[in-house]
Design a protein around this motif. Structure first.
Motif, PDB file in Angstrom:
ATOM      1  N   THR A   1      10.221  31.958 -39.139  1.00 27.35           N
ATOM      2  CA  THR A   1      11.584  30.721 -39.506  1.00 27.35           C
ATOM      3  C   THR A   1      10.965  30.156 -40.653  1.00 27.35           C
ATOM      4  OG1 THR A   1      11.677  30.530 -37.157  1.00 27.35           O
ATOM      5  CG2 THR A   1      12.750  29.105 -38.502  1.00 27.35           C
ATOM      6  N   VAL A   2      11.413  30.304 -41.871  1.00 24.41           N
ATOM      7  CA  VAL A   2      11.146  29.771 -42.997  1.00 24.41           C
ATOM      8  C   VAL A   2      12.469  28.942 -43.843  1.00 24.41           C
ATOM      9  CG1 VAL A   2       8.853  30.973 -43.602  1.00 24.41           C
ATOM     10  CG2 VAL A   2      10.980  31.967 -44.400  1.00 24.41           C
ATOM     11  N   GLN A   3      13.194  28.831 -43.094  1.00 25.27           N
ATOM     12  CA  GLN A   3      14.626  28.369 -43.461  1.00 25.27           C
ATOM     13  C   GLN A   3      14.392  27.027 -44.215  1.00 25.27           C
ATOM     14  OE1 GLN A   3      17.285  30.143 -43.717  1.00 25.27           O
ATOM     15  NE2 GLN A   3      18.160  28.421 -45.050  1.00 25.27           N
ATOM     16  N   LEU A   4      15.189  26.842 -45.239  1.00 25.06           N
ATOM     17  CA  LEU A   4      15.243  25.655 -46.093  1.00 25.06           C
ATOM     18  C   LEU A   4      16.589  25.058 -45.914  1.00 25.06           C
ATOM     19  CD1 LEU A   4      13.164  26.449 -49.242  1.00 25.06           C
ATOM     20  CD2 LEU A   4      12.325  25.370 -47.100  1.00 25.06           C
ATOM     21  N   ASP A   5      16.755  23.608 -45.722  1.00 19.49           N
ATOM     22  CA  ASP A   5      18.176  22.923 -45.866  1.00 19.49           C
ATOM     23  C   ASP A   5      18.501  22.585 -47.174  1.00 19.49           C
ATOM     24  OD1 ASP A   5      18.817  23.262 -43.060  1.00 19.49           O
ATOM     25  OD2 ASP A   5      16.995  21.863 -42.835  1.00 19.49           O
ATOM     26  N   LEU A   6      17.504  22.370 -47.893  1.00 19.35           N
ATOM     27  CA  LEU A   6      17.755  21.477 -49.420  1.00 19.35           C
ATOM     28  C   LEU A   6      16.278  21.813 -50.271  1.00 19.35           C
ATOM     29  CD1 LEU A   6      19.213  19.276 -50.933  1.00 19.35           C
ATOM     30  CD2 LEU A   6      17.649  17.614 -50.139  1.00 19.35           C
ATOM     31  N   ILE A   7      16.751  22.301 -51.470  1.00 14.42           N
ATOM     32  CA  ILE A   7      15.684  22.365 -52.473  1.00 14.42           C
ATOM     33  C   ILE A   7      15.974  21.012 -53.358  1.00 14.42           C
ATOM     34  CG2 ILE A   7      14.688  23.645 -54.160  1.00 14.42           C
ATOM     35  CD1 ILE A   7      15.421  26.333 -52.720  1.00 14.42           C
ATOM     36  N   VAL A   8      14.852  20.317 -53.783  1.00 16.92           N
ATOM     37  CA  VAL A   8      14.908  19.374 -54.819  1.00 16.92           C
ATOM     38  C   VAL A   8      14.023  20.008 -55.691  1.00 16.92           C
ATOM     39  CG1 VAL A   8      13.962  17.114 -55.391  1.00 16.92           C
ATOM     40  CG2 VAL A   8      15.014  17.515 -53.358  1.00 16.92           C
ATOM     41  N   TYR A   9      14.854  20.350 -57.032  1.00 17.32           N
ATOM     42  CA  TYR A   9      14.519  20.940 -58.101  1.00 17.32           C
ATOM     43  C   TYR A   9      14.063  19.876 -59.138  1.00 17.32           C
ATOM     44  CZ  TYR A   9      14.128  23.846 -62.590  1.00 17.32           C
ATOM     45  OH  TYR A   9      13.826  24.545 -63.463  1.00 17.32           O
ATOM     46  N   LEU A  10      12.619  19.532 -59.438  1.00 22.10           N
ATOM     47  CA  LEU A  10      12.293  18.648 -60.470  1.00 22.10           C
ATOM     48  C   LEU A  10      12.233  19.514 -61.781  1.00 22.10           C
ATOM     49  CD1 LEU A  10       9.298  16.693 -58.414  1.00 22.10           C
ATOM     50  CD2 LEU A  10      11.809  16.177 -58.600  1.00 22.10           C
ATOM     51  N   ARG A  11      13.322  19.258 -62.414  1.00 23.20           N
ATOM     52  CA  ARG A  11      13.511  20.116 -63.641  1.00 23.20           C
ATOM     53  C   ARG A  11      12.934  19.200 -65.055  1.00 23.20           C
ATOM     54  NH1 ARG A  11      19.387  21.628 -65.843  1.00 23.20           N
ATOM     55  NH2 ARG A  11      19.049  23.793 -66.439  1.00 23.20           N
ATOM     56  N   ALA A  12      11.817  20.045 -65.419  1.00 20.80           N
ATOM     57  CA  ALA A  12      11.247  19.330 -66.749  1.00 20.80           C
ATOM     58  C   ALA A  12      11.154  20.357 -67.665  1.00 20.80           C
ATOM     59  CB  ALA A  12       9.919  19.015 -66.321  1.00 20.80           C
ATOM     60  N   ASP A  13      11.118  19.889 -68.863  1.00 18.86           N
ATOM     61  CA  ASP A  13      10.692  20.827 -70.014  1.00 18.86           C
ATOM     62  C   ASP A  13       9.432  21.050 -70.038  1.00 18.86           C
ATOM     63  OD1 ASP A  13      12.169  20.841 -72.927  1.00 18.86           O
ATOM     64  OD2 ASP A  13      10.023  20.985 -72.994  1.00 18.86           O
TER      65      ASP A  13
ATOM     66  N   ARG B   1      20.374  33.810 -60.163  1.00 20.08           N
ATOM     67  CA  ARG B   1      20.046  35.404 -60.782  1.00 20.08           C
ATOM     68  C   ARG B   1      18.950  35.895 -59.871  1.00 20.08           C
ATOM     69  NH1 ARG B   1      19.328  34.356 -66.561  1.00 20.08           N
ATOM     70  NH2 ARG B   1      21.262  33.730 -67.387  1.00 20.08           N
ATOM     71  N   LEU B   2      18.999  37.345 -59.666  1.00 19.23           N
ATOM     72  CA  LEU B   2      18.024  38.062 -58.865  1.00 19.23           C
ATOM     73  C   LEU B   2      17.940  37.735 -57.336  1.00 19.23           C
ATOM     74  CD1 LEU B   2      15.268  38.119 -61.389  1.00 19.23           C
ATOM     75  CD2 LEU B   2      16.867  39.935 -61.100  1.00 19.23           C
ATOM     76  N   PHE B   3      17.493  36.402 -56.999  1.00 14.21           N
ATOM     77  CA  PHE B   3      17.162  36.210 -55.658  1.00 14.21           C
ATOM     78  C   PHE B   3      18.173  35.025 -54.970  1.00 14.21           C
ATOM     79  CE2 PHE B   3      13.273  36.867 -57.727  1.00 14.21           C
ATOM     80  CZ  PHE B   3      12.858  38.174 -57.328  1.00 14.21           C
ATOM     81  N   LYS B   4      18.437  35.236 -53.901  1.00 18.55           N
ATOM     82  CA  LYS B   4      19.468  34.264 -53.350  1.00 18.55           C
ATOM     83  C   LYS B   4      18.619  32.821 -52.869  1.00 18.55           C
ATOM     84  CE  LYS B   4      22.063  35.116 -49.253  1.00 18.55           C
ATOM     85  NZ  LYS B   4      22.251  36.044 -48.213  1.00 18.55           N
ATOM     86  N   VAL B   5      19.420  31.827 -53.301  1.00 15.89           N
ATOM     87  CA  VAL B   5      18.621  30.794 -53.010  1.00 15.89           C
ATOM     88  C   VAL B   5      18.717  30.109 -51.539  1.00 15.89           C
ATOM     89  CG1 VAL B   5      18.888  28.271 -53.424  1.00 15.89           C
ATOM     90  CG2 VAL B   5      19.366  29.719 -55.325  1.00 15.89           C
ATOM     91  N   PRO B   6      17.584  29.908 -51.006  1.00 20.37           N
ATOM     92  CA  PRO B   6      17.471  29.659 -49.662  1.00 20.37           C
ATOM     93  C   PRO B   6      18.001  28.333 -49.222  1.00 20.37           C
ATOM     94  CG  PRO B   6      15.221  29.694 -50.531  1.00 20.37           C
ATOM     95  CD  PRO B   6      16.257  29.741 -51.704  1.00 20.37           C
ATOM     96  N   GLY B   7      18.971  27.618 -49.506  1.00 22.00           N
ATOM     97  CA  GLY B   7      19.282  26.452 -49.325  1.00 22.00           C
ATOM     98  C   GLY B   7      20.065  25.654 -50.469  1.00 22.00           C
ATOM     99  N   HIS B   8      20.409  24.567 -50.084  1.00 21.29           N
ATOM    100  CA  HIS B   8      21.240  23.849 -51.241  1.00 21.29           C
ATOM    101  C   HIS B   8      20.242  23.032 -51.982  1.00 21.29           C
ATOM    102  CE1 HIS B   8      25.021  23.941 -48.909  1.00 21.29           C
ATOM    103  NE2 HIS B   8      24.150  23.971 -47.851  1.00 21.29           N
ATOM    104  N   VAL B   9      20.644  23.067 -53.354  1.00 19.89           N
ATOM    105  CA  VAL B   9      19.681  22.556 -54.478  1.00 19.89           C
ATOM    106  C   VAL B   9      20.178  21.339 -55.232  1.00 19.89           C
ATOM    107  CG1 VAL B   9      18.605  23.235 -56.773  1.00 19.89           C
ATOM    108  CG2 VAL B   9      19.342  25.010 -55.151  1.00 19.89           C
ATOM    109  N   VAL B  10      19.376  20.380 -55.090  1.00 19.55           N
ATOM    110  CA  VAL B  10      19.623  19.208 -56.193  1.00 19.55           C
ATOM    111  C   VAL B  10      18.646  19.237 -57.241  1.00 19.55           C
ATOM    112  CG1 VAL B  10      19.173  16.721 -56.114  1.00 19.55           C
ATOM    113  CG2 VAL B  10      20.080  17.800 -54.011  1.00 19.55           C
ATOM    114  N   VAL B  11      19.160  18.955 -58.378  1.00 21.39           N
ATOM    115  CA  VAL B  11      18.238  18.891 -59.654  1.00 21.39           C
ATOM    116  C   VAL B  11      18.277  17.419 -60.225  1.00 21.39           C
ATOM    117  CG1 VAL B  11      18.272  19.712 -62.031  1.00 21.39           C
ATOM    118  CG2 VAL B  11      19.775  21.115 -60.257  1.00 21.39           C
ATOM    119  N   LEU B  12      16.919  17.230 -60.110  1.00 23.21           N
ATOM    120  CA  LEU B  12      16.597  15.688 -60.736  1.00 23.21           C
ATOM    121  C   LEU B  12      16.001  16.107 -62.005  1.00 23.21           C
ATOM    122  CD1 LEU B  12      15.133  13.928 -57.838  1.00 23.21           C
ATOM    123  CD2 LEU B  12      17.392  13.916 -58.554  1.00 23.21           C
ATOM    124  N   ASP B  13      16.162  15.068 -63.133  1.00 26.11           N
ATOM    125  CA  ASP B  13      15.361  15.033 -64.333  1.00 26.11           C
ATOM    126  C   ASP B  13      14.047  14.686 -64.356  1.00 26.11           C
ATOM    127  OD1 ASP B  13      14.673  15.274 -67.019  1.00 26.11           O
ATOM    128  OD2 ASP B  13      16.221  13.777 -67.835  1.00 26.11           O
TER     129      ASP B  13
END
Ligand code: DCP
Length: 230
Positions: free
Chosen positions: A143-155, A194-206
């Motif tokens: 069981t490795v299910q994620l409910d949410l991914i917080v993506y810290l998106r940086a240059d 693309r390519l891979f299915k996202v295992p949960g919902h994604v929130v993007v923060l700057d």
């Protein structure tokens, strides 16, 4: 669609309420995951599971992280298989509090790091195939299910500057183009899906923001990130 990309954290409140909630914090090397997690450590309802870098630096006395950076062709299979094991252990530790917050996951190890090593010619096809077999076995049996991914998106340039500043000994030779390749894989995975299915919902923060600005954003979005468990 089965998986939805939420760019506005308030949308997360649309997720059904559950007993427990698993969040993975993802983003490039040096994007600020540890700082983000540090902030949530103060919450009574959150269990923070930091990445086990210390284990990677001392497995039976060997610094596998250092070996991987020194000679990726020779050591990346050993290193990434240990990463996969320790990440799986992080997913599995018994959960006491309602929210479990992981630094990275078995998914970013596979989709970003292993993929990058393989595509850049640093990981032989047979090593890649073996890790893929392990990864598929994990998906089917654990069981490795994620409910949410917080993506810290940086240059990538921002990450590069932060890397130089923190000066982690193993990372001294990491070039900007390594961070650019990893950034692209995070983007393909979490933004373009693309390519891979996202295992949960994604929130993007700057995550280009400085610490003060980012902490302000985290404070504003705290309840939304914790899906009501605050
Ligand atoms: N690493 C790797 N393969 C993985 C996971 C990590 O090669 N599957 C490497 C990249 C870094 C080190 O391990 O050199 C730590 O990686 P992270 O980016 O996960 O952690 P940081 O401490 O760099 O995160 P941040 O600066 O965002 O807090």
């Amino acid at each position: 669609p089965e998986f939805t990309l939420f760019t506005q954290p308030k949308d997360i409140c649309k997720l059904p309420k559950q007993e427990t909630f698993t969040v993975a914090v993802e983003g490039n090397i040096g994007c600020g995951k540890s700082t983000f997690l540090e902030y949530f450590k103060s919450s009574n309802n959150v269990e923070v599971r930091s990445e086990p870098v210390d284990l990677w630096k001392n497995v039976g006395g060997w610094n596998s992280l250092e070996l991987m950076y020194k000679d990726a062709k020779r050591w990346s299979l050993a290193f990434q298989s240990y990463v996969q094991l320790t990440m799986l252990q992080q997913h599995h530790k018994p959960q006491v509090k309602p929210v479990k917050m992981l630094e990275r996951s078995v998914f970013s190890a596979r989709f970003c790091f292993v993929e990058n090593l393989y595509r850049s010619g640093c990981m032989p096809a047979v090593d890649h195939a073996i890790l893929e077999e392990w990864y598929q076995w994990i998906l089917a049996n654990q069981t490795v299910q994620l409910d949410l991914i917080v993506y810290l998106r940086a240059d990538p340039c921002t990450c590069y500057e932060r890397l130089k500043k923190r000066n982690r000994q193993e990372e001294t030779g990491v070039p900007l183009d390594y961070l650019e390749a990893l950034h692209q894989l995070h983007e393909d995975w979490l933004i373009h899906q693309r390519l891979f299915k996202v295992p949960g919902h994604v929130v993007v923060l700057d995550a280009n923001k400085n610490l003060v600005e980012l902490q302000k954003e985290m404070e504003e979005k705290r309840q939304e990130i914790l899906c009501g468990y605050f």
